[in-house]
Scaffold this active site. Sequence first.
Site, PDB file in Angstrom:
ATOM      1  N   LYS A 129     -26.416   9.396 -34.011  1.00 20.51           N
ATOM      2  CA  LYS A 129     -27.790   9.591 -34.457  1.00 20.51           C
ATOM      3  C   LYS A 129     -28.004   8.887 -35.791  1.00 20.51           C
ATOM      4  CE  LYS A 129     -28.513  14.219 -32.464  1.00 20.51           C
ATOM      5  NZ  LYS A 129     -29.648  13.871 -31.592  1.00 20.51           N
ATOM      6  N   ARG A 153     -26.664  18.914 -21.970  1.00 23.67           N
ATOM      7  CA  ARG A 153     -26.686  19.105 -20.513  1.00 23.67           C
ATOM      8  C   ARG A 153     -25.281  19.044 -19.930  1.00 23.67           C
ATOM      9  NH1 ARG A 153     -30.733  14.101 -20.056  1.00 23.67           N
ATOM     10  NH2 ARG A 153     -31.148  14.869 -22.164  1.00 23.67           N
ATOM     11  N   ASP A 182     -25.168  11.178 -26.744  1.00 25.94           N
ATOM     12  CA  ASP A 182     -26.038  12.113 -27.467  1.00 25.94           C
ATOM     13  C   ASP A 182     -26.787  13.043 -26.508  1.00 25.94           C
ATOM     14  OD1 ASP A 182     -27.230  13.307 -29.614  1.00 25.94           O
ATOM     15  OD2 ASP A 182     -28.662  11.678 -30.010  1.00 25.94           O
ATOM     16  N   ASP A 201     -24.150  18.299 -33.794  1.00 24.03           N
ATOM     17  CA  ASP A 201     -24.401  17.185 -32.883  1.00 24.03           C
ATOM     18  C   ASP A 201     -24.647  15.906 -33.672  1.00 24.03           C
ATOM     19  OD1 ASP A 201     -25.063  15.490 -30.841  1.00 24.03           O
ATOM     20  OD2 ASP A 201     -27.004  16.423 -30.384  1.00 24.03           O
ATOM     21  N   LYS A 212     -26.524  26.767 -24.824  1.00 24.41           N
ATOM     22  CA  LYS A 212     -25.909  25.556 -25.369  1.00 24.41           C
ATOM     23  C   LYS A 212     -25.476  25.849 -26.800  1.00 24.41           C
ATOM     24  CE  LYS A 212     -27.199  20.995 -27.294  1.00 24.41           C
ATOM     25  NZ  LYS A 212     -28.194  19.892 -27.348  1.00 24.41           N
ATOM     26  N   GLU A 234     -25.651  15.387 -24.799  1.00 23.37           N
ATOM     27  CA  GLU A 234     -24.440  16.168 -24.586  1.00 23.37           C
ATOM     28  C   GLU A 234     -24.699  17.610 -24.154  1.00 23.37           C
ATOM     29  OE1 GLU A 234     -25.945  15.965 -27.377  1.00 23.37           O
ATOM     30  OE2 GLU A 234     -25.865  18.032 -28.073  1.00 23.37           O
ATOM     31  N   ASP A 249     -27.931  23.009 -33.549  1.00 24.76           N
ATOM     32  CA  ASP A 249     -27.869  22.611 -32.143  1.00 24.76           C
ATOM     33  C   ASP A 249     -27.115  23.639 -31.286  1.00 24.76           C
ATOM     34  OD1 ASP A 249     -28.851  20.826 -30.306  1.00 24.76           O
ATOM     35  OD2 ASP A 249     -27.054  19.554 -30.333  1.00 24.76           O
TER      36      ASP A 249
END
Length: 497
Positions: free
Chosen positions: A275, A349, A345, A268, A263, A347, A286
Amino acid sequence: MKISFAETKLPTSGYLVLLVGGDGVLGASAKSIDKTTKGAISRAIDARSFTGKTGESLAIFAPQGIEKLNILVMGVGAAKDLDTLQAQKVGAQVYKALRGLPATSASVVVEFSRDVKMKNAELATALAAGARLRDYRYDKFLTKAGSKPIPTGPDRLVFTVKAAAVARRAYNEFAAIADGVDFARDLVSEPSNIKSPKWMSAQCRKLTKLGVKVEVLGEAQMKKLGMGSLLSVGQGSVRESQLVIMRWNGGAKNAKTVSLIGKGVTFDTGGISIKPAGGMEDMIWDMGGAGTVIGAMHAIAGRKAKANVIGVVGLVENMPDGNAQRPGDIVTSMSGQTIEVINTDAEGRLVLADALWYTQKRFKPDVMIDFATLTGAIMVALGREYAGLYANDDALAEKIVEAGQTVGEKIWRMPLDETFDKQINTPRADMKNVGPRWGGSITAAQFLQRFISDVPWAHMDIAGVAWSDKELPLMEKGAAGFAVRAMDQFVRENYEN
Ligand code: BES
Ligand code: MN
Ligand code: ZN
């Protein structure tokens, strides 16, 4: 810092490091120096009640008889119990102790004789490895001379040991792995104003010089492939999403293929499900999963592993914007499965869904392992100490955990279970991208599993370990390069002839 190995006699100037076990016994060189200095070392050891505990250190400056030499005595604990991991920690402590002294170069004497498990050459390699890992710093944005919060270490470290050639050879291989760890640390540390998906793919291209084949797909190509899930995450960013494929073919043609998938969310914000402000700056890391994959490819190619390994990283930026995806949107993944995006959020996956499917369909790998800073929930479960591991194959999970143990990276297996899988069903699409509040790291793993057909697969949630907010034995606070060494070890142990 330059690390070397020598059999030659002891230096007469600079810094000399003597390792003393918990039994207080001095090695032959130490004894001879003690004699030359008329007992300065043994006197200092007594006066300081130095017991040789791990981490204990004692500096003796310009002792009579060898006035140009300074001595650093380092405790190593029970010398007979020293193993590779413990010796690495001692090596890191030596590095750190020297950093506190005005030492530009130092020689470390490795000459244990009694009751020690490891050979001196192996010890020297492990000590050097620990010093090398500890030497990493990210300071390229510190511009004011003298304002460095961390003092710099020595420029040169020489390990004086019999069979220096053996130690040198083993260390050189380790150095290739450490280069991979440091590369990952650099990527994770980079601020996101610079670290765009394209910046990341440009970093991947650097692996070409190690013999890695690097391919980069942009948004148009991913659109053609039907990667609606990955692309939906980046659609609110002005920066183009990227998918990078790295191939290292060091093994035989018919040898098995390991695939590592990461990933790579370069920042993010959470997207429209934004967030809170506090701590959002942490989301520069991230892309830690991609960092692990790229670092591992660097290590594996750097030491010319006789194995076939593929690295695939999905690189996107998750931003709120007029064009960003909305909660309630339904996207179609490359697999054909549809996903209702309840929370923008969740995201990571969405990125992995397409990266996993693509890797599986194109390369038909024998094993797939993905890495992601996927959930805050894994930190609730395992703290900042362990990475969480999910797998559809017990043997694979065991091998990964074991590889981690060998190199000192803590990995803990977590459960997959049908009841969690059901929790991401939704009447409006094939699945939704979040489950209920409890077991958030597990439902995320279940989501990923829906994009795996029948290949042995494991997923490592590294949200808690990609970065450390405190100093650790082998690193300063900051990016860890987590699982680069574990993956190198996993490949070495299971996929090399
Ligand atoms: N990147 C985060 C996970 C994360 C959180 C990593 C904190 C490191 C530190 C991920 O994209 C995320 O936001 N996950 C959400 C999922 C939730 C919306 C179901 C989370 O964990 O809160
Ligand atoms: Mn998120
Ligand atoms: Zn994320």
